[in-house]
Design a protein around this motif. Structure first.
Motif, PDB file in Angstrom:
ATOM      1  N   ILE A  98       0.952  -1.270  -0.017  1.00  0.00           N
ATOM      2  CA  ILE A  98      -0.156   0.170   0.117  1.00  0.00           C
ATOM      3  C   ILE A  98       0.712   1.413   0.017  1.00  0.00           C
ATOM      4  O   ILE A  98       0.534   2.167  -0.691  1.00  0.00           O
ATOM      5  N   ARG A  99       2.141   1.195   0.766  1.00  0.00           N
ATOM      6  CA  ARG A  99       2.753   2.273   0.650  1.00  0.00           C
ATOM      7  C   ARG A  99       3.436   2.764  -0.661  1.00  0.00           C
ATOM      8  O   ARG A  99       3.644   3.778  -1.151  1.00  0.00           O
ATOM      9  N   ALA A 100       3.984   1.632  -1.414  1.00  0.00           N
ATOM     10  CA  ALA A 100       4.276   1.812  -2.682  1.00  0.00           C
ATOM     11  C   ALA A 100       3.466   2.347  -3.711  1.00  0.00           C
ATOM     12  O   ALA A 100       3.549   3.480  -4.447  1.00  0.00           O
ATOM     13  N   LEU A 105       0.837   6.923  -6.508  1.00  0.00           N
ATOM     14  CA  LEU A 105      -0.213   7.715  -6.992  1.00  0.00           C
ATOM     15  C   LEU A 105       0.070   9.269  -6.497  1.00  0.00           C
ATOM     16  O   LEU A 105      -0.406  10.145  -7.416  1.00  0.00           O
ATOM     17  N   ARG A 106       0.842   9.673  -5.629  1.00  0.00           N
ATOM     18  CA  ARG A 106       0.963  10.884  -5.383  1.00  0.00           C
ATOM     19  C   ARG A 106       1.952  11.446  -6.288  1.00  0.00           C
ATOM     20  O   ARG A 106       1.641  12.654  -6.883  1.00  0.00           O
ATOM     21  N   GLU A 107       2.915  10.801  -6.636  1.00  0.00           N
ATOM     22  CA  GLU A 107       3.743  11.352  -7.604  1.00  0.00           C
ATOM     23  C   GLU A 107       3.034  11.482  -9.071  1.00  0.00           C
ATOM     24  O   GLU A 107       3.185  12.574  -9.483  1.00  0.00           O
ATOM     25  N   LEU A 108       2.192  10.771  -9.384  1.00  0.00           N
ATOM     26  CA  LEU A 108       1.326  10.926 -10.528  1.00  0.00           C
ATOM     27  C   LEU A 108       0.351  12.193 -10.533  1.00  0.00           C
ATOM     28  O   LEU A 108       0.320  13.068 -11.512  1.00  0.00           O
ATOM     29  N   ARG A 109      -0.315  12.376  -9.154  1.00  0.00           N
ATOM     30  CA  ARG A 109      -1.094  13.415  -9.076  1.00  0.00           C
ATOM     31  C   ARG A 109      -0.243  14.677  -9.021  1.00  0.00           C
ATOM     32  O   ARG A 109      -0.246  15.686  -9.764  1.00  0.00           O
ATOM     33  N   ASP A 110       0.912  14.661  -8.251  1.00  0.00           N
ATOM     34  CA  ASP A 110       1.817  15.873  -8.252  1.00  0.00           C
ATOM     35  C   ASP A 110       2.180  16.322  -9.602  1.00  0.00           C
ATOM     36  O   ASP A 110       2.470  17.464  -9.735  1.00  0.00           O
ATOM     37  N   SER A 111       2.763  15.438 -10.365  1.00  0.00           N
ATOM     38  CA  SER A 111       3.171  15.847 -11.594  1.00  0.00           C
ATOM     39  C   SER A 111       2.371  16.180 -12.621  1.00  0.00           C
ATOM     40  O   SER A 111       2.237  16.598 -13.763  1.00  0.00           O
ATOM     41  N   ARG A 120      -8.215  10.234  -6.214  1.00  0.00           N
ATOM     42  CA  ARG A 120      -9.117  10.223  -4.979  1.00  0.00           C
ATOM     43  C   ARG A 120      -9.716   8.475  -5.275  1.00  0.00           C
ATOM     44  O   ARG A 120      -9.707   7.705  -4.451  1.00  0.00           O
ATOM     45  N   LYS A 121     -10.236   8.345  -6.559  1.00  0.00           N
ATOM     46  CA  LYS A 121     -10.858   7.134  -6.770  1.00  0.00           C
ATOM     47  C   LYS A 121      -9.871   5.979  -6.682  1.00  0.00           C
ATOM     48  O   LYS A 121     -10.404   5.005  -6.061  1.00  0.00           O
ATOM     49  N   LEU A 122      -8.714   5.985  -7.287  1.00  0.00           N
ATOM     50  CA  LEU A 122      -7.793   5.046  -7.391  1.00  0.00           C
ATOM     51  C   LEU A 122      -7.169   4.866  -5.831  1.00  0.00           C
ATOM     52  O   LEU A 122      -7.059   3.753  -5.356  1.00  0.00           O
ATOM     53  N   TYR A 123      -7.038   5.796  -5.104  1.00  0.00           N
ATOM     54  CA  TYR A 123      -6.515   5.915  -3.639  1.00  0.00           C
ATOM     55  C   TYR A 123      -7.460   4.978  -2.819  1.00  0.00           C
ATOM     56  O   TYR A 123      -7.227   4.063  -2.248  1.00  0.00           O
ATOM     57  N   ARG A 124      -8.854   5.198  -2.975  1.00  0.00           N
ATOM     58  CA  ARG A 124      -9.984   4.581  -2.306  1.00  0.00           C
ATOM     59  C   ARG A 124      -9.937   3.014  -2.927  1.00  0.00           C
ATOM     60  O   ARG A 124      -9.808   2.055  -1.979  1.00  0.00           O
ATOM     61  N   MET A 125      -9.519   2.697  -4.020  1.00  0.00           N
ATOM     62  CA  MET A 125      -9.588   1.408  -4.624  1.00  0.00           C
ATOM     63  C   MET A 125      -8.343   0.659  -4.187  1.00  0.00           C
ATOM     64  O   MET A 125      -8.443  -0.364  -3.748  1.00  0.00           O
ATOM     65  N   LEU A 146      -6.707   6.927 -17.881  1.00  0.00           N
ATOM     66  CA  LEU A 146      -6.743   8.080 -16.805  1.00  0.00           C
ATOM     67  C   LEU A 146      -5.565   9.031 -16.856  1.00  0.00           C
ATOM     68  O   LEU A 146      -5.742   9.987 -16.226  1.00  0.00           O
ATOM     69  N   LEU A 147      -4.424   8.670 -17.514  1.00  0.00           N
ATOM     70  CA  LEU A 147      -3.386   9.536 -17.452  1.00  0.00           C
ATOM     71  C   LEU A 147      -3.696  10.781 -18.649  1.00  0.00           C
ATOM     72  O   LEU A 147      -4.188  10.569 -19.692  1.00  0.00           O
ATOM     73  N   THR A 148      -3.269  11.919 -17.984  1.00  0.00           N
ATOM     74  CA  THR A 148      -3.389  13.087 -19.114  1.00  0.00           C
ATOM     75  C   THR A 148      -1.846  13.579 -19.325  1.00  0.00           C
ATOM     76  O   THR A 148      -1.134  13.335 -18.589  1.00  0.00           O
ATOM     77  N   LYS A 149      -1.862  14.300 -20.525  1.00  0.00           N
ATOM     78  CA  LYS A 149      -0.536  14.505 -21.057  1.00  0.00           C
ATOM     79  C   LYS A 149      -0.094  15.657 -20.121  1.00  0.00           C
ATOM     80  O   LYS A 149      -0.974  16.486 -19.750  1.00  0.00           O
TER      81      LYS A 149
END
Length: 150
Positions: A98-100, A105-111, A120-125, A146-149
């Motif tokens: 879960i930490r990995a 997820l955090r890195e993808l969101r911040d970038s 949020r959805k993926l975090y809950r999943m 789900l990835l945006t450029k």
């Protein structure tokens, strides 16, 4: 001159086995004259007859082994009995997974590659145990575009 009787009486009085009775070699004559329990009691009081200390089992080797294990020794293939995950707790396994996932997820969101809503959805999943690994999460994200450029 056998002191078998005296040894037997002393053992009974001291509540130990006959082999644990010590008789002072210098006063064997006095001991051989002791016939009654009272005589043997007197000799015990004088310190002529004593009970030897009980033999213990040394824990030196065990302590040494524990020290080695603390250092991480003695954990090779030959010492293992359970399967990989039998030796690795379920909770520890969950925590590392879960930490990995959360870090990824955090890195993808911040970038900016992942929208906050999708994050949020993926975090809950992930919390619900939907993903086995980071690779599984990556494949899910790719499948659902789900990835945006950047």
């Amino acid at each position: 001159m056998t002191l078998r009787t005296q040894r037997r009486l002393a053992a009974a009085l001291l509540k130990v086995g006959e082999n644990r009775i010590w008789i002072d070699p210098e006063t064997i004559d006095d001991v051989s004259e002791a016939v009654t329990r009272d005589d043997v009691r007197r000799l015990i009081k004088e310190g002529v007859i004593r009970a030897k200390q009980k033999r213990g089992i040394s824990s030196y080797r065990r302590k040494k082994q524990v020290l080695q294990k603390k250092k991480g020794r003695r954990r090779g293939h030959g010492s293992r009995k359970g399967a990989k995950y039998a030796r690795y707790g379920k909770k520890e396994r969950w925590m590392s997974t879960i930490r990995a996932l959360r870090k990824m997820l955090r890195e993808l969101r911040d970038s900016g590659e992942l929208k906050p809503r999708d994050y949020r959805k993926l975090y809950r999943m992930a919390k619900g145990g939907a993903f086995r690994s980071r690779a599984h999460l990556r494949s899910y994200i790719a499948e659902h575009n789900l990835l945006t450029k950047r």
